[in-house]
Scaffold this active site. Structure first.
Site, short mmCIF file in Angstrom:
data_model
loop_
_atom_site.label_atom_id
_atom_site.label_comp_id
_atom_site.label_asym_id
_atom_site.label_seq_id
_atom_site.Cartn_x
_atom_site.Cartn_y
_atom_site.Cartn_z
N ASP A 64 0.84 -1.21 0.00
CA ASP A 64 0.00 0.00 0.00
C ASP A 64 0.87 1.26 0.00
OD1 ASP A 64 0.90 -0.84 2.56
OD2 ASP A 64 -0.46 0.58 3.53
N GLU A 65 0.31 2.33 -0.49
CA GLU A 65 0.89 3.67 -0.34
C GLU A 65 2.38 3.74 -0.65
OE1 GLU A 65 -1.94 5.70 2.94
OE2 GLU A 65 -0.52 4.27 3.73
C1 NGO Z 1 -4.19 3.20 5.59
C2 NGO Z 1 -2.69 3.08 5.59
C3 NGO Z 1 -2.14 2.75 6.98
C4 NGO Z 1 -2.77 3.65 8.04
C5 NGO Z 1 -4.28 3.52 7.97
C6 NGO Z 1 -4.96 4.40 8.98
C7 NGO Z 1 -3.61 1.23 4.67
C8 NGO Z 1 -3.78 -0.07 4.02
N1 NGO Z 1 -2.50 1.96 4.69
O1 NGO Z 1 -4.60 1.83 5.37
O2 NGO Z 1 -0.75 2.92 6.97
O3 NGO Z 1 -2.33 3.25 9.31
O4 NGO Z 1 -4.77 3.83 6.69
O5 NGO Z 1 -6.35 4.30 8.96
#
Ligand code: NGO
Length: 514
Positions: free
Chosen positions: A319-320
Site C-alpha cells: 500500500d501507499e
Molecule cells: C491506511 C494506511 C495505513 C494507516 C491507515 C490508517 C492502509 C492499508 N495503509 O490503510 O498505513 O495506518 O490507513 O487508517
C-alpha cells in the site's frame, strides 16, 4: 424452576435466550421443545480418542466452570447419555470445515461437526445461548439453560478476519492473546498481524538482527516499542490455533519501511540510514528497488517468517508506495511474489497490488471507500475476474480505527466517521461493481494503532463494530437486517461487560440497563 417461582435471579435470566438470538446469527434455526439445564451432574462428553474434540471440550469447561461453579468433567464417553456431547462425524461433510449442528433438549445438548473447527464454532453458539453472566470469572447464580431446538450453521465466507497493527504501537503477547480470545466469541478465523511499518519492526529476524533490536526500539510518540522473539511469535500462533484462527503475518513493502531502512544503511539507495520515525505520516519511505541487497533482505525475511507460519498466507503489504515509481513498484512485486511462493506461501497484498501483476492464487485486500474512483474499483474488479481473490476491508465501513462520531476521543477520521450501523449495513457479496460474489473470500476489520496504545483502546474501537463485521462474514445474506441485528447486538452488551470489554455505547443500539 419456572419463571413464576421466587428465584433469586432476574426474570430475564429465568427464561433461556431464544434459540439463535446470537451474533453472528446462525444460518438455520428450528426452535422447539424444552430447554436443557446444566446441573452438578452435567458432563462434557467427547469422542474417545479425539485429541481435538477433547481440547475443545476443555476450552468449553474452562469458560463454564468459573461462573457456574459446576464441576463439568470432560470425559471420553461419546456412547453415554445426557450432558453436553461434542462429536466429530466423517459422514457430515456438508458441514464443511467450520460448520456444526447443535441439538438441544431436556436430555442434553449435542454438537456435531465434520471438523474440529466446526466444534469450536459450535461451542461459541452454545456459549452465547447461555446467560451473559456465564462469561464472568466468579460464581454467579443460575439457572444455566439452553433453549430447545436445532441450529444448523455454516459460514457464508471462508475468510473472516481481524487485523491488528502492532507496529505503530507495540502490543504484548498477552494483549494479542486477549484480542484472539475476544475474536473467537464471534467466530473470526483469521488474525492478520501488521508486523512492520515506518515506526517499528516487531519480529525478530536472525539473519538481520538490527531490524528488531534497532527498528523495534520505538513507536508512535517515541515510547519504547518492542518486538516479538521467535518464541513469543510461536506462542501467539499456538494460541490462535487453539482458537482455530490462522495467523497472517504482514511485512509491508516496498513502502512503509522506514524502521528497516533505519536499521541497515545498505538497504537505502544512497547508503545512508535515516533516523527512526515516531510520527504518523505515510508514504515517505521505500526499499531500494534497484539494489540486489534488497532482494537478499526480502528473501531472508520471508524465509524466516514463512518458517514461523503454519498458515497458508504471507501478506506483503504494497500500500501507499508513494515514494516508488509505478515501474519500480511493478518490478518489485514481480521479483518478490515468487519469493513468497518459493517458501511455500500464498501472497496477500493490499489492493494496490492489482496495479502490478498479482501472482496466480494471490489475494488482494480492498481498503478503498464507497466513494473511491470508478477507475480504482474497476482495476480491482478486473483482477478479480482474472482470478485474484478479494478480502474486503473498505475503510469507511470496517476500519476499526475510524472514529464512531466526531466526539470519539480515539481514532482517525480520514475515511469518515463509522458508526455501528454503517459498519454492519452493507453487503460484501455485492459491494464492488462487476465483482462476482464468488471472487470475494471474505471480510476483514483492520485496527490501525496510530492513536491506540492499550487493550482498553482496542476494546473501545473494536466493540461493538467487530461483531457486525463477523456477522457479515458468517451469516447468510438473507438474514441481513439492521433492525433485528441491533436487538441481537444489544443483548451482547451485558456479555461484553461480563468479559471486561468496555465497549462503545452507541446510541444506535438499544442497550439494556446493566
Ligand atoms: C491506511 C494506511 C495505513 C494507516 C491507515 C490508517 C492502509 C492499508 N495503509 O490503510 O498505513 O495506518 O490507513 O487508517
Amino acid at each position: 424452576p419456572g419463571p413464576s417461582s421466587a428465584a433469586p435471579f432476574a426474570e430475564q435470566d429465568a427464561a433461556p435466550r431464544p434459540l439463535g438470538r446470537i451474533v453472528p446469527v446462525p444460518a438455520s434455526v428450528t426452535p422447539g421443545g424444552a430447554p436443557y439445564a446444566l446441573t452438578a451432574a452435567t458432563r462434557i462428553r467427547v469422542d474417545k480418542g479425539s485429541r481435538e474434540a477433547r481440547a475443545v471440550g476443555g476450552y468449553l469447561a474452562g469458560i463454564l466452570r468459573p461462573s457456574t461453579g459446576l464441576p463439568l468433567p470432560v470425559v471420553d464417553d461419546s456412547a453415554g447419555r445426557g450432558g453436553i456431547l461434542l462429536r466429530l462425524r466423517a459422514g457430515e461433510s456438508a458441514l464443511g470445515e467450520e460448520g456444526y449442528r447443535l441439538e438441544s433438549g431436556p436430555g442434553g445438548v449435542t454438537l456435531t461437526a465434520h471438523r474440529p473447527a466446526g466444534l469450536f464454532r459450535g461451542v461459541q453458539t452454545l456459549r452465547q445461548q447461555l446467560p451473559a453472566a456465564v462469561e464472568r470469572d466468579t460464581v454467579q447464580p443460575g439457572p444455566w439453560t439452553v433453549a430447545g431446538g436445532t441450529v444448523t450453521d455454516t459460514p457464508r465466507f471462508a475468510h473472516r478476519g481481524a487485523m491488528l497493527d502492532v507496529s505503530r504501537h507495540f502490543f504484548t503477547v498477552d494483549q494479542v492473546k486477549r484480542y484472539i480470545d475476544q475474536l473467537a466469541l464471534y467466530k473470526i478465523n483469521t488474525l492478520h498481524l501488521h508486523l512492520s511499518d515506518d515506526q517499528g519492526w516487531r519480529i525478530a529476524v536472525d539473519s538481520w538482527p538490527r531490524l528488531a533490536a534497532h527498528g523495534g526500539s520505538t513507536q508512535v510518540g517515541g515510547g519504547p516499542g518492542g518486538f516479538y522473539t521467535k518464541d513469543d511469535y510461536r506462542e501467539i500462533v499456538r494460541h490462535a490455533a487453539s482458537r482455530y484462527q490462522e495467523v497472517v503475518p504482514e511485512i509491508d513493502m516496498p513502502g512503509h519501511t522506514n524502521a528497516a531502512l533505519a536499521s541497515y544503511a545498505a538497504l537505502n539507495c544512497d547508503g545512508i540510514a535515516p533516523p527512526l520515525y515516531t510520527g504518523t505520516s505515510v508514504g515517505f519511505s521505500s526499499l531500494c528497488v534497484a539494489k540486489p541487497e534488497t532482494y537478499d533482505f526480502v528473501d531472508d525475511v520471508i524465509r524466516e517468517i514463512a518458517a514461523l507460519t503454519p498458515g497458508r498466507y504471507l501478506h506483503i503489504g504494497g500500500d501507499e508506495a508513494h515514494s516508488t515509481s509505478h515501474a519500480d513498484y511493478v518490478a518489485f512485486m514481480d521479483r518478490v511474489q515468487p519469493i513468497v511462493a518459493k517458501y511455500g506461501k500464498t501472497v496477500i497484498g493490499w489492493h494496490q497490488l492489482t496495479g502490478a501483476t498479482p501472482a496466480p492464487g494471490a489475494l488482494a485486500q480492498y481498503w478503498g471507500l464507497d466513494r473511491s474512483s470508478a477507475a480504482e474499483k474497476a482495476q480491482v474488479a478486473r483482477a478479480a475476474r482474472n482470478g485474484t481473490g478479494l478480502i474486503l476491508s473498505p475503510a469507511d465501513r470496517v476500519y476499526l480505527d475510524m472514529k464512531y462520531t466526531q466526539d470519539t476521543p480515539l481514532g482517525l477520521s480520514w475515511a469518515g466517521y463509522v458508526e455501528v450501523r454503517r459498519s454492519y449495513d452493507w453487503d460484501p457479496g455485492a459491494y464492488l461493481p462487476d465483482v462476482p460474489e464468488s471472487a470475494v473470500r471474505g471480510v476483514e476489520a483492520p485496527l490501525w494503532t496510530e492513536t491506540i496504545s492499550q487493550s482498553a483502546h482496542i476494546d473501545r474501537m473494536a466493540f461493538p463494530r467487530l461483531p457486525g463485521v463477523a456477522e457479515l462474514g458468517w451469516s447468510p445474506a438473507a438474514t441481513h437486517d439492521w433492525e433485528t441485528y441491533r436487538v441481537r447486538l444489544a443483548e451482547q452488551g451485558p456479555r461484553m461487560t461480563a468479559l471486561g470489554i468496555d465497549y462503545h455505547r452507541s446510541p444506535q443500539v438499544p442497550w439494556p440497563a446493566e
